[in-house]
Motif scaffolding. Structure first.
Motif, short mmCIF file in Angstrom:
data_model
loop_
_atom_site.label_atom_id
_atom_site.label_comp_id
_atom_site.label_asym_id
_atom_site.label_seq_id
_atom_site.Cartn_x
_atom_site.Cartn_y
_atom_site.Cartn_z
N SER A 1 11.54 12.81 3.18
CA SER A 1 10.36 13.28 2.45
C SER A 1 10.83 14.18 1.32
O SER A 1 11.93 14.73 1.37
CB SER A 1 9.42 14.07 3.36
OG SER A 1 10.00 15.32 3.71
N GLU B 1 9.87 17.13 0.64
CA GLU B 1 10.07 18.50 1.15
C GLU B 1 11.37 18.59 1.94
O GLU B 1 12.11 19.58 1.82
CB GLU B 1 8.89 18.90 2.03
CG GLU B 1 8.99 20.29 2.63
CD GLU B 1 9.07 21.40 1.58
OE1 GLU B 1 9.47 22.53 1.95
OE2 GLU B 1 8.73 21.16 0.41
N ASN B 2 11.66 17.58 2.73
CA ASN B 2 12.90 17.59 3.48
C ASN B 2 14.10 17.57 2.54
O ASN B 2 15.10 18.26 2.78
CB ASN B 2 12.96 16.37 4.41
CG ASN B 2 13.86 16.62 5.62
OD1 ASN B 2 13.42 17.16 6.61
ND2 ASN B 2 15.11 16.22 5.51
#
Length: 204
Positions: free
Chosen positions: A183, A185-186
């Protein structure tokens, strides 16, 4: 002190491994302001894959082959000198399909030369390029570390550890960002966490 900075990602400014390798080099420059940095971008200026004609000419008179092969041998000699003369080698190495980019493999194939980086003895192979520090800026779309379900198909970091170890290098360090494709964000968190680790990794 001399640092050789190798990048192999094909993603340019979008590359996580390029960002991490740049962080390592920036930290090294802070610690060695008078040091020399040599950069080779294997995606922008790729090396040709190793061919039989070049293999056959190793160790022979460079005036004998065609102009094309002489040029290839000159490039190979330049690549070897960059590596052998470096005290620290920083390698930006993303994982592609569980291994390293073919561009990076072509570079390693120029280094794996008997009598230069290793030799064969009665006791087995012996590395000739020891005394260096290799720092690998590693990026992986998923999770492949020890204890994870995919650890067995990590042919990226394991291969790099094996080949540099074969050259006699014992100080091999990894700055790693994993799960960067899970993702946005990851990805952000993994890269920022790795960048925070860079100063400790670079310390001699």
């Amino acid at each position: 002190m001399k640092l050789l900075h190798i990048n192999s990602s094909i993603l340019g400014a979008a590359s996580a491994s390029r960002r991490l390798s740049a962080a390592v080099v920036a930290q090294w420059r802070l610690q060695h302001p008078d040091g020399e940095v040599v950069t080779r971008d294997l995606a922008a200026a790729p090396l040709a894959h190793l061919g039989g004609e070049i293999m056959a000419m190793r160790g022979m008179d460079p005036s004998e082959p065609s102009p094309e092969v002489r040029h290839a041998l000159a490039i190979a000699a330049e690549v070897m000198e960059e590596f052998l003369s470096a005290d620290v080698v920083v390698v930006g190495a993303p994982m592609y399909n569980f291994g390293i980019p073919s561009q990076l493999k072509a570079w390693i194939d120029r280094l794996a030369v008997p009598g230069k980086t290793f030799t064969y003895t009665e006791q087995g192979p012996r590395g000739l390029a020891g005394g260096k520090t290799v720092i690998v800026a590693s990026s992986r779309g998923g999770y492949y570390g020890d204890g994870t379900p995919l650890a067995a198909i990590d042919f990226q970091e394991k291969y790099l550890s094996a080949v540099f170890g074969f050259f006699g290098i014992t100080d091999i360090r990894f700055l790693r960002a994993e799960g960067v494709n899970i993702s946005p964000e990851n990805r952000r968190q993994a890269i920022e966490a790795a960048e925070r680790d860079a100063p400790q990794l670079v310390v001699a």
